[in-house]
Design an enzyme around this catalytic site. Structure first.
Site, PDB file in Angstrom:
ATOM      1  N   HIS A 363     101.663  46.231  70.815  1.00 20.17           N
ATOM      2  CA  HIS A 363     100.495  45.946  69.994  1.00 20.17           C
ATOM      3  C   HIS A 363      99.716  47.200  69.614  1.00 20.17           C
ATOM      4  O   HIS A 363      99.065  47.236  68.577  1.00 20.17           O
ATOM      5  CB  HIS A 363      99.632  44.876  70.654  1.00 20.17           C
ATOM      6  N   ARG A 470      95.515  37.779  63.503  1.00 19.58           N
ATOM      7  CA  ARG A 470      95.599  37.697  64.972  1.00 19.58           C
ATOM      8  C   ARG A 470      94.173  37.573  65.503  1.00 19.58           C
ATOM      9  O   ARG A 470      93.342  38.446  65.249  1.00 19.58           O
ATOM     10  CB  ARG A 470      96.261  38.951  65.536  1.00 19.58           C
ATOM     11  N   ARG A 506      95.810  32.576  63.291  1.00 12.15           N
ATOM     12  CA  ARG A 506      96.656  32.177  64.411  1.00 12.15           C
ATOM     13  C   ARG A 506      95.787  31.901  65.635  1.00 12.15           C
ATOM     14  O   ARG A 506      94.835  32.638  65.904  1.00 12.15           O
ATOM     15  CB  ARG A 506      97.650  33.302  64.729  1.00 12.15           C
ATOM     16  N   GLU A 604     109.376  32.282  66.796  1.00 14.51           N
ATOM     17  CA  GLU A 604     109.561  33.561  67.485  1.00 14.51           C
ATOM     18  C   GLU A 604     110.253  33.409  68.834  1.00 14.51           C
ATOM     19  O   GLU A 604     110.542  34.384  69.499  1.00 14.51           O
ATOM     20  CB  GLU A 604     108.222  34.301  67.645  1.00 14.51           C
ATOM     21  N   ASN A 627     108.940  40.249  65.711  1.00 14.23           N
ATOM     22  CA  ASN A 627     108.755  41.127  66.884  1.00 14.23           C
ATOM     23  C   ASN A 627     109.217  40.415  68.150  1.00 14.23           C
ATOM     24  O   ASN A 627     109.964  40.960  68.949  1.00 14.23           O
ATOM     25  CB  ASN A 627     107.280  41.509  67.054  1.00 14.23           C
ATOM     26  N   ASP A 628     108.751  39.197  68.310  1.00 16.30           N
ATOM     27  CA  ASP A 628     109.145  38.462  69.505  1.00 16.30           C
ATOM     28  C   ASP A 628     110.531  37.862  69.366  1.00 16.30           C
ATOM     29  O   ASP A 628     111.295  37.834  70.320  1.00 16.30           O
ATOM     30  CB  ASP A 628     108.113  37.366  69.820  1.00 16.30           C
ATOM     31  N   ARG A 638     110.011  44.272  74.192  1.00 19.63           N
ATOM     32  CA  ARG A 638     109.530  45.027  73.037  1.00 19.63           C
ATOM     33  C   ARG A 638     108.685  46.228  73.425  1.00 19.63           C
ATOM     34  O   ARG A 638     108.435  47.123  72.632  1.00 19.63           O
ATOM     35  CB  ARG A 638     108.755  44.105  72.071  1.00 19.63           C
ATOM     36  N   CYS A 675     106.122  37.338  59.318  1.00 22.79           N
ATOM     37  CA  CYS A 675     104.909  38.113  59.582  1.00 22.79           C
ATOM     38  C   CYS A 675     105.114  39.167  60.664  1.00 22.79           C
ATOM     39  O   CYS A 675     104.193  39.858  61.044  1.00 22.79           O
ATOM     40  CB  CYS A 675     103.754  37.200  59.959  1.00 22.79           C
TER      41      CYS A 675
HETATM   42  C1  PEP Z   1     105.694  38.624  66.135  1.00 23.37           C
HETATM   43  O1  PEP Z   1     106.003  38.321  67.290  1.00 23.37           O
HETATM   44  O2  PEP Z   1     106.515  39.016  65.290  1.00 23.37           O
HETATM   45  C2  PEP Z   1     104.285  38.528  65.680  1.00 23.37           C
HETATM   46  C3  PEP Z   1     103.969  38.677  64.428  1.00 23.37           C
HETATM   47  O3  PEP Z   1     103.337  38.316  66.626  1.00 23.37           O
HETATM   48  P1  PEP Z   1     102.806  39.391  67.666  1.00 23.37           P
HETATM   49  O4  PEP Z   1     103.344  40.730  67.265  1.00 23.37           O
HETATM   50  O5  PEP Z   1     101.325  39.345  67.657  1.00 23.37           O
HETATM   51  O6  PEP Z   1     103.397  38.919  68.959  1.00 23.37           O
HETATM   52 MG    MG Z   2     104.643  37.231  68.532  1.00 25.27          MG
END
Ligand code: PEP
Ligand code: MG
Length: 755
Positions: A363, A470, A506, A604, A627-628, A638, A675
């Site tokens: 993050h 977020r 979200r 995700e 990402n997840d 990650r 996203c």
């Molecule tokens: C993701 O997981 O791709 C996402 C957009 O959410 P975050 O990065 O906040 O987990």
């Molecule tokens: Mg995520």
């Protein structure tokens, strides 16, 4: 054995530089294994030779003189085979190479083990003995373990320690380069500002004191406060604890009243270190002395000294007069830079971020991208103690940074920054242009917002709305859960700013690498734990407050859409819908009339991909969190820089699962957007456009770059490339294909520095 290993490794970690670290290694190994010789050979990356860097037992004149080609000698053989070689009679071996300057012929037996760091042989650790014997299995195991433990420390000391001719940096003209992972694009020249966890004494950086007298005074005051506290505790507990325990307070007091600890710290402050740094140095020295004692009781006192150090440190911190100055062009550097540490630096002064841990998808990196600040992540050998206040250059494209760069390198980067500036001005011209491909396909581009509260939303002007807001940040920076009114005011601002365009908020996604100080959750595997919707459904009081705040904020605007993170079961969507309805009823009871907003899920967790048709039937829209999704599909944390090389959202398995989601969306006429970070990556964006994803949502700083990609590449070409990518074997192959296409369309400056 374990104790010796720990001790050597701690000493090596504390050594000020490479020569000192190597000296400790050769001495400790020679002593603990009772061998006649211990030597370290390191690879000179420039020549490819193995150089004798230090020895105990061979002639000292040979140090720096003996150089072996990788194909030469037993040292070369150890490196070549990447495993230990244990010989009873080394001079008889065909690969033995004789160097008269070492006096080596006197030693018969030889044991060499490679020093390997992330698959690269850094050097070879050798022990030798006059008698002819094979080394025992446990001796081999000891040396192998030690070499494995020390590899990281050696890699770091070599990279930042400056041994002539052995800098591993790739800058020949001067200045040292350290490699990490690209976290956020861009380049910056600035001054290092080390951030650290305040309670962690070992992490305190060295720093020049602003005012020596003030530092000494603050230190003495802190010592006095700790002394008083001990006296107070001692008298409170008198009678309640045994005389032995009572004595412990007296021991602490004597340490503080005795001459050495206080005097030595003051001397170090006067020699040019600030109080916390001086304290760290002195405590480390005292700890080492105690740890080396043979008497186990006295050895235990090392932990008392550490405890004492931490107590003084915590008092020192309370000194407001010593508040630090943020440098003009601050590059925030830390072992584990957190989102809140980053937010503490005034935006106008922050030019770059370097973190020893984490990767592109942490993050902090996402936040850096949102701010348009270059970031280098996962510099695993990073030692921050001596970096504060030094000149640094951050290259967020290559994931490299430079410490004390030479003027040539600085000039080069200043030129690149100028190019970047011009490039971003050119991009500004696209602000009011549509995101339309040359063959007339319109892509929807949305902004990801929310990680910082004061983001300049005007930057997002011209985009199609908010694809992901977020909501965690206000929760992270407070010392309690924010209330309904408080949240409603924040959400209202966002919805108003994007009036007439959809704004996807979200629900709270804490857990994983985002933890709330006031709601601590201790888990072995937080990313597989109590995260996102799992936590909020277990706490309806928190969830309902947030849902009511969102609904209130939406009154009269009606552009709210609600998105649920970390969904892995259909029931979670059902439960959330029920709670959303209840939140509306509760508001209606208070006379607030609201509309039911569209409710979507983040795709995700891989489980959702395999039930995607079911979700399409029940959710109003889908948003893919790459990402997840990547982390869970590839089983790669990650945040873990050790496996960051395995994390790539362009992995064909990830691409195939996203294609499944896009196809299902089309079958069920459900909007599918992406996203996660992939949407803001030029390569990822081309693929997503090619498989027919309708919308891409990304950090504000990526919007114009991606618009440029969309405006250059026909959707027909993107679709042909996507089909080829889906059939490929590896992410490297996929990236190779797309990078070549970016160059073909003259879009190379999107993935590397300069025009
Ligand atoms: C993701 O997981 O791709 C996402 C957009 O959410 P975050 O990065 O906040 O987990
Ligand atoms: Mg995520």
């Amino acid at each position: 054995m374990l104790e010796t290993l720990h001790r050597v490794s701690r000493e090596v970690n504390d050594a000020p530089g490479l020569p000192e670290a190597l000296r400790i290694i050769v001495n400790r190994v020679a002593d603990s294994m009772s061998v006649d010789v211990c030597s370290v050979y390191l690879l000179d990356p420039e020549t490819g030779d193995f150089v004798l860097m230090d020895t105990r037992g061979l002639y000292p004149e040979a140090v720096g003189q003996v150089r072996l080609r990788p194909s030469e000698g037993l040292v070369g053989l150890v490196a070549e085979r990447e495993e230990p070689i244990n010989l009873e009679n080394a001079p008889r071996h065909s690969r033995f190479r004789y160097f008269p300057e070492t006096g080596e012929e006197r030693f018969g037996s030889f044991l060499g083990v490679p020093i390997i760091h992330y698959r690269h042989v850094l050097g070879v650790l050798v022990v030798q003995q006059r008698d002819q014997r094979r080394f025992e299995e446990d001796e081999v195991a000891f040396l192998v373990t030690l070499a494995a433990q020390l590899a990281g420390a050696i890699a770091h000391a070599r990279a930042s320690g400056g041994i002539d001719g052995l800098d591993s940096g790739s800058v020949v003209e001067g200045g040292r380069a350290l490699n990490g992972l690209p976290g956020s694009p861009g380049v910056a020249v600035g001054t290092a500002m080390v951030s650290y966890v305040h309670a962690d004494l070992d992490a305190i950086p060295d720093r020049e004191p602003v005012d020596v007298a003030e530092e000494v005074k603050a230190f003495r005051e802190a010592v006095e406060l700790v002394k008083e506290k001990f006296k107070e505790l001692g008298s409170q507990l008198a009678g309640a604890v045994s005389p032995d325990e009572q004595m412990l307070f007296d021991v602490y007091l004597r340490m503080l009243e005795g001459d050495s600890l206080v005097r030595e710290t003051v001397e170090r402050i006067e020699a040019g270190n600030w109080a916390p740094g001086a304290l760290r140095q002195v405590i480390a020295e005292h700890v080492r002395v105690f740890e080396e004692m043979d008497d186990p009781y006295l050895r235990e006192r090392a932990s008392d000294i550490r405890d004492l150090g931490r107590r003084i440190l915590s008092r020192l911190r309370e000194e407001p007069r010593r508040a630090r100055e943020v440098p003009e062009n601050a590059v925030l550097i830390g072992k584990e830079v957190s989102a809140s540490q980053l937010a503490e630096v005034p935006r106008e002064r922050l030019v770059g971020v370097i973190s020893a841990t984490g990767s592109r998808n942490s993050h902090v990196a996402i936040l850096a991208r949102a701010l348009g600040v270059p970031a280098v992540m996962g510099v695993d050998d990073l030692r921050t103690r001596r970096l504060d206040g030094r000149d640094v250059i951050v290259d967020g494209y290559s994931g490299r940074f430079y410490i004390d760069p030479s003027s040539t390198v600085t000039q080069e980067y200043l030129r690149l920054m100028q190019d970047e500036q011009e490039f971003s001005e050119e991009l500004q011209a696209l602000r009011d242009q549509p995101a339309m491909t040359p063959d007339g396909h319109r892509m929807a581009l949305y902004a990801n917002t929310g990680l910082i509260s004061d983001i300049n939303l005007s930057l997002a002007a011209g985009c199609d709305g908010i694809g992901l807001h977020r909501t965690e940040f206000p929760f992270l920076i407070r010392d309690r859960f924010p209330g309904e009114e408080e949240q409603a005011a924040l959400y209202r601002k966002v919805l108003e700013q994007f009036k007439d365009r959809p704004a996807v908020l979200r629900t709270l996604d804490v857990g994983g690498d985002k933890s709330l100080a006031y709601f601590p959750v201790h888990e072995e595997n937080p990313f597989l734990g109590w995260r996102g919707i799992r936590l909020t459904l277990d706490h309806p009081e928190i969830f309902l407050t947030q849902l009511r705040a969102m609904l209130r904020a939406n009154v009269g605007l009606n552009n709210l859409q609600v998105l649920l993170p970390m969904v892995s079961r259909l029931q979670e969507l059902e439960d959330a819908r029920r709670l959303l309805a209840r939140a509306r009823e509760e508001l209606a009871e208070d006379g607030v009339d609201t509309v039911m907003p569209p409710l979507g899920i983040m795709v995700e967790v891989p489980a959702t991909v395999y039930q995607i048709d079911r979700y399409c039937e029940r959710a109003d829209f889908l948003s893919v969190g790459t990402n997840d999704l990547t982390q869970y599909l590839l089983a790669v944390d990650r945040n873990n820089s050790q496996v960051a090389g395995l994390y790539d959202e362009m992995h064909p398995s990830v691409l195939r699962s996203i294609q499944e989601i896009a196809l299902a969306g089309r079958r069920h006429k459900r909007r599918v957007t992406v996203c996660g970070g992939m949407a803001g990556d030029p390569v990822g964006a081309i693929f997503l456009m090619g498989i027919g994803v309708e919308g891409l949502s990304m950090s504000v700083s990526s919007l114009l770059r991606i618009k440029w990609v969309v405006r250059c590449i026909p959707v027909a070409r993107a679709s042909e490339l996507a089909s080829r990518a889906l059939e490929m074997d590896s992410p490297e192959e996929v990236r190779g294909l797309f990078n070549a296409v970016l160059d073909e369309y003259k879009l190379g400056s999107l993935i590397r520095a300069g025009k």
